[in-house]
Design a protein around this motif. Structure first.
Motif, PDB file in Angstrom:
ATOM      1  N   PHE A  26       0.833  -1.191   0.000  1.00 45.19           N
ATOM      2  CA  PHE A  26       0.000   0.000   0.000  1.00 45.19           C
ATOM      3  C   PHE A  26       0.868   1.241   0.000  1.00 45.19           C
ATOM      4  CE2 PHE A  26      -2.792  -3.078   2.286  1.00 45.19           C
ATOM      5  CZ  PHE A  26      -3.846  -3.079   1.396  1.00 45.19           C
ATOM      6  N   GLY A  27       0.302   2.325  -0.471  1.00 44.58           N
ATOM      7  CA  GLY A  27       0.999   3.602  -0.439  1.00 44.58           C
ATOM      8  C   GLY A  27       0.335   4.611  -1.346  1.00 44.58           C
ATOM      9  N   THR A  28       0.899   5.783  -1.359  1.00 47.70           N
ATOM     10  CA  THR A  28       0.413   6.875  -2.188  1.00 47.70           C
ATOM     11  C   THR A  28       1.026   6.763  -3.586  1.00 47.70           C
ATOM     12  OG1 THR A  28       2.264   8.309  -1.624  1.00 47.70           O
ATOM     13  CG2 THR A  28       0.351   8.365  -0.140  1.00 47.70           C
ATOM     14  N   PRO A  29       0.547   7.565  -4.532  1.00 50.40           N
ATOM     15  CA  PRO A  29       1.203   7.566  -5.848  1.00 50.40           C
ATOM     16  C   PRO A  29       2.710   7.849  -5.738  1.00 50.40           C
ATOM     17  CG  PRO A  29      -0.889   8.717  -6.007  1.00 50.40           C
ATOM     18  CD  PRO A  29      -0.659   8.421  -4.534  1.00 50.40           C
ATOM     19  N   LYS A  30       3.098   8.704  -4.798  1.00 48.91           N
ATOM     20  CA  LYS A  30       4.515   9.015  -4.602  1.00 48.91           C
ATOM     21  C   LYS A  30       5.312   7.775  -4.147  1.00 48.91           C
ATOM     22  CE  LYS A  30       7.492  12.310  -2.214  1.00 48.91           C
ATOM     23  NZ  LYS A  30       7.567  13.412  -1.252  1.00 48.91           N
ATOM     24  N   ASP A  31       4.654   6.855  -3.456  1.00 46.86           N
ATOM     25  CA  ASP A  31       5.310   5.633  -2.977  1.00 46.86           C
ATOM     26  C   ASP A  31       5.438   4.565  -4.067  1.00 46.86           C
ATOM     27  OD1 ASP A  31       5.399   6.726  -0.378  1.00 46.86           O
ATOM     28  OD2 ASP A  31       3.405   5.934   0.069  1.00 46.86           O
ATOM     29  N   SER A  32       4.796   4.786  -5.203  1.00 48.81           N
ATOM     30  CA  SER A  32       4.774   3.775  -6.269  1.00 48.81           C
ATOM     31  C   SER A  32       6.165   3.399  -6.770  1.00 48.81           C
ATOM     32  CB  SER A  32       3.914   4.247  -7.439  1.00 48.81           C
ATOM     33  OG  SER A  32       2.576   4.338  -7.052  1.00 48.81           O
ATOM     34  N   LYS A  33       7.094   4.328  -6.760  1.00 47.34           N
ATOM     35  CA  LYS A  33       8.462   4.006  -7.198  1.00 47.34           C
ATOM     36  C   LYS A  33       9.038   2.889  -6.313  1.00 47.34           C
ATOM     37  CE  LYS A  33      12.989   6.037  -8.065  1.00 47.34           C
ATOM     38  NZ  LYS A  33      13.819   7.236  -8.002  1.00 47.34           N
ATOM     39  N   ILE A  34       8.810   3.002  -5.017  1.00 48.91           N
ATOM     40  CA  ILE A  34       9.291   1.992  -4.066  1.00 48.91           C
ATOM     41  C   ILE A  34       8.543   0.671  -4.268  1.00 48.91           C
ATOM     42  CG2 ILE A  34       9.356   1.368  -1.606  1.00 48.91           C
ATOM     43  CD1 ILE A  34       9.661   4.414  -1.041  1.00 48.91           C
ATOM     44  N   THR A  35       7.219   0.758  -4.323  1.00 49.94           N
ATOM     45  CA  THR A  35       6.428  -0.477  -4.416  1.00 49.94           C
ATOM     46  C   THR A  35       6.595  -1.165  -5.767  1.00 49.94           C
ATOM     47  OG1 THR A  35       4.422   0.720  -5.044  1.00 49.94           O
ATOM     48  CG2 THR A  35       4.746   0.271  -2.684  1.00 49.94           C
ATOM     49  N   ASN A  36       6.779  -0.389  -6.835  1.00 48.77           N
ATOM     50  CA  ASN A  36       7.026  -1.005  -8.141  1.00 48.77           C
ATOM     51  C   ASN A  36       8.337  -1.782  -8.137  1.00 48.77           C
ATOM     52  OD1 ASN A  36       4.655   0.106  -9.141  1.00 48.77           O
ATOM     53  ND2 ASN A  36       5.675   1.804 -10.176  1.00 48.77           N
ATOM     54  N   PHE A  37       9.358  -1.214  -7.504  1.00 51.37           N
ATOM     55  CA  PHE A  37      10.643  -1.916  -7.380  1.00 51.37           C
ATOM     56  C   PHE A  37      10.469  -3.214  -6.601  1.00 51.37           C
ATOM     57  CE2 PHE A  37      14.334  -2.914  -4.754  1.00 51.37           C
ATOM     58  CZ  PHE A  37      15.324  -3.084  -5.719  1.00 51.37           C
ATOM     59  N   ILE A  38       9.786  -3.137  -5.471  1.00 53.56           N
ATOM     60  CA  ILE A  38       9.575  -4.328  -4.639  1.00 53.56           C
ATOM     61  C   ILE A  38       8.803  -5.385  -5.422  1.00 53.56           C
ATOM     62  CG2 ILE A  38       8.411  -5.217  -2.574  1.00 53.56           C
ATOM     63  CD1 ILE A  38       8.993  -2.412  -1.291  1.00 53.56           C
ATOM     64  N   GLU A  39       7.732  -4.977  -6.079  1.00 52.10           N
ATOM     65  CA  GLU A  39       6.916  -5.908  -6.853  1.00 52.10           C
ATOM     66  C   GLU A  39       7.746  -6.610  -7.929  1.00 52.10           C
ATOM     67  OE1 GLU A  39       2.657  -5.774  -9.165  1.00 52.10           O
ATOM     68  OE2 GLU A  39       3.997  -4.047  -9.402  1.00 52.10           O
ATOM     69  N   GLN A  40       8.557  -5.840  -8.631  1.00 57.02           N
ATOM     70  CA  GLN A  40       9.384  -6.408  -9.698  1.00 57.02           C
ATOM     71  C   GLN A  40      10.427  -7.379  -9.141  1.00 57.02           C
ATOM     72  OE1 GLN A  40      11.265  -3.473 -12.166  1.00 57.02           O
ATOM     73  NE2 GLN A  40      12.293  -4.989 -13.432  1.00 57.02           N
ATOM     74  N   GLU A  41      11.065  -7.004  -8.060  1.00 58.72           N
ATOM     75  CA  GLU A  41      12.121  -7.845  -7.484  1.00 58.72           C
ATOM     76  C   GLU A  41      11.570  -9.125  -6.864  1.00 58.72           C
ATOM     77  OE1 GLU A  41      15.615  -7.357  -7.595  1.00 58.72           O
ATOM     78  OE2 GLU A  41      14.912  -5.944  -9.117  1.00 58.72           O
ATOM     79  N   VAL A  42      10.432  -9.038  -6.210  1.00 55.65           N
ATOM     80  CA  VAL A  42       9.843 -10.220  -5.571  1.00 55.65           C
ATOM     81  C   VAL A  42       9.224 -11.132  -6.630  1.00 55.65           C
ATOM     82  CG1 VAL A  42       8.069 -11.045  -3.964  1.00 55.65           C
ATOM     83  CG2 VAL A  42       9.492  -9.068  -3.356  1.00 55.65           C
ATOM     84  N   GLY A  43       8.516 -10.563  -7.569  1.00 53.66           N
ATOM     85  CA  GLY A  43       7.965 -11.320  -8.689  1.00 53.66           C
ATOM     86  C   GLY A  43       7.064 -12.477  -8.305  1.00 53.66           C
ATOM     87  N   SER A  44       6.132 -12.245  -7.393  1.00 47.60           N
ATOM     88  CA  SER A  44       5.227 -13.298  -6.959  1.00 47.60           C
ATOM     89  C   SER A  44       3.784 -12.921  -7.263  1.00 47.60           C
ATOM     90  CB  SER A  44       5.376 -13.542  -5.453  1.00 47.60           C
ATOM     91  OG  SER A  44       4.369 -14.416  -4.991  1.00 47.60           O
ATOM     92  N   PRO A  45       2.985 -13.889  -7.737  1.00 48.05           N
ATOM     93  CA  PRO A  45       1.566 -13.599  -7.939  1.00 48.05           C
ATOM     94  C   PRO A  45       0.813 -13.397  -6.618  1.00 48.05           C
ATOM     95  CG  PRO A  45       2.021 -15.917  -8.362  1.00 48.05           C
ATOM     96  CD  PRO A  45       3.349 -15.244  -8.141  1.00 48.05           C
ATOM     97  N   ARG A  46       1.440 -13.720  -5.490  1.00 48.51           N
ATOM     98  CA  ARG A  46       0.796 -13.527  -4.192  1.00 48.51           C
ATOM     99  C   ARG A  46       1.117 -12.160  -3.587  1.00 48.51           C
ATOM    100  NH1 ARG A  46       2.437 -17.316  -0.305  1.00 48.51           N
ATOM    101  NH2 ARG A  46       4.311 -17.813  -1.477  1.00 48.51           N
ATOM    102  N   LEU A  47       1.782 -11.299  -4.376  1.00 53.91           N
ATOM    103  CA  LEU A  47       2.093  -9.937  -3.957  1.00 53.91           C
ATOM    104  C   LEU A  47       1.341  -8.986  -4.872  1.00 53.91           C
ATOM    105  CD1 LEU A  47       3.854  -7.956  -2.249  1.00 53.91           C
ATOM    106  CD2 LEU A  47       5.537  -8.107  -4.093  1.00 53.91           C
ATOM    107  N   SER A  48       0.456  -8.178  -4.283  1.00 56.04           N
ATOM    108  CA  SER A  48      -0.341  -7.215  -5.052  1.00 56.04           C
ATOM    109  C   SER A  48       0.095  -5.809  -4.697  1.00 56.04           C
ATOM    110  CB  SER A  48      -1.827  -7.373  -4.729  1.00 56.04           C
ATOM    111  OG  SER A  48      -2.274  -8.644  -5.095  1.00 56.04           O
ATOM    112  N   ASN A  49       0.426  -5.041  -5.710  1.00 58.75           N
ATOM    113  CA  ASN A  49       0.862  -3.664  -5.530  1.00 58.75           C
ATOM    114  C   ASN A  49      -0.330  -2.738  -5.678  1.00 58.75           C
ATOM    115  OD1 ASN A  49       2.104  -1.195  -5.513  1.00 58.75           O
ATOM    116  ND2 ASN A  49       3.451  -1.613  -7.244  1.00 58.75           N
ATOM    117  N   ARG A  50      -0.791  -2.165  -4.581  1.00 58.11           N
ATOM    118  CA  ARG A  50      -1.963  -1.290  -4.574  1.00 58.11           C
ATOM    119  C   ARG A  50      -1.576   0.184  -4.404  1.00 58.11           C
ATOM    120  NH1 ARG A  50      -5.443  -2.225  -7.010  1.00 58.11           N
ATOM    121  NH2 ARG A  50      -7.027  -1.283  -5.709  1.00 58.11           N
TER     122      ARG A  50
END
Length: 177
Positions: A59-83
Motif C-alpha cells: 500500500f501507499g500513495t502515488p509518490k510511494d509507487s516508485k518503491i512499491t514497483n521496485f519491490i513488486e518487480q524484485e519479488v515477482g510473486s503472484p501472491r504480492l499485489s501492488n496497490r
C-alpha cells in the motif's frame, strides 16, 4: 475546548482475511522514515517462502509507487499485489481492513491500520515513537534499531531483516494455528 473523554477503542470492522498481510513501504512526507526497498524485498520473499497461502498487499500513495514497483518487480510473486497509488482514502481503508496484520514505516497508513483495529508492526528510526506512535487500543509493536534510544534518532535502515523477521515469524506462527 474539548472537555469529554477521548475513546481509544478502534473501529470494529470484520473484513479480515486471516492470511493477508499489508505492507506500507513508503512514507510520503519523509524519505528518512523509509526502510530500504531492498530490505523489504528480502523480508517479503522470506515471508512468502514460509507460508504458501499468504497474500501480501503493498500500500501507499502515488509518490510511494516508485518503491512499491521496485519491490513488486524484485519479488515477482503472484501472491504480492501492488496497490500503491491505486486507491483513494476510502478504498485504501477498505482494503487495509481486509489485512490481519500490517507492517510499515512510521507513516499515516499504519495509524489508519491501528484505527481499524489491525495488528501493526511499525519500523521506527529517526522519529520518536513515544510521541508519534498510534493511539488506538489495537496491538502495536514498535521496532527500532538496536541501541537506539526510546525516543528515536537512528536510521531506520539500521533495523536488520532478521530483527523484523523475528516479529513477523511470530505473526506467521499465529496464522498457522
Amino acid at each position: 475546548g474539548f472537555t469529554g473523554e477521548l475513546s481509544t477503542k478502534p473501529l470494529s470492522i470484520n473484513n479480515k482475511k486471516p492470511n493477508c498481510i499489508g505492507i506500507i513501504a513508503g512514507s510520503s512526507n519523509n524519505e528518512k522514515k523509509c526502510w530500504k526497498p531492498s530490505l523489504w524485498v528480502l523480508l517479503i520473499t522470506r515471508i512468502l517462502q514460509t507460508k504458501s497461502d499468504l497474500e501480501i498487499f503493498l500500500f501507499g500513495t502515488p509518490k510511494d509507487s516508485k518503491i512499491t514497483n521496485f519491490i513488486e518487480q524484485e519479488v515477482g510473486s503472484p501472491r504480492l499485489s501492488n496497490r500503491a497509488g491505486k486507491t483513494n482514502l476510502v478504498s485504501f481503508a477498505n482494503e487495509l481492513a481486509e489485512c490481519s496484520h500490517v507492517i510499515g514505516n512510521d507513516t499515516g497508513g499504519v495509524h489508519l491500520a491501528n484505527l481499524l483495529g489491525i495488528d501493526t508492526l511499525i519500523l521506527y528510526g529517526p522519529t520518536n515513537p513515544i510521541k508519534t506512535k498510534p493511539v488506538f487500543d489495537a496491538k502495536v509493536e514498535i521496532l527500532q534499531p538496536k541501541e537506539c534510544p526510546p525516543e528515536g534518532g537512528h536510521s531506520v535502515n539500521d533495523i536488520t531483516v532478521d530483527q523484523v523477521w523475528t516479529s513477523v515469524a511470530c505473526v506467521i506462527n499465529i496464522l498457522n494455528v
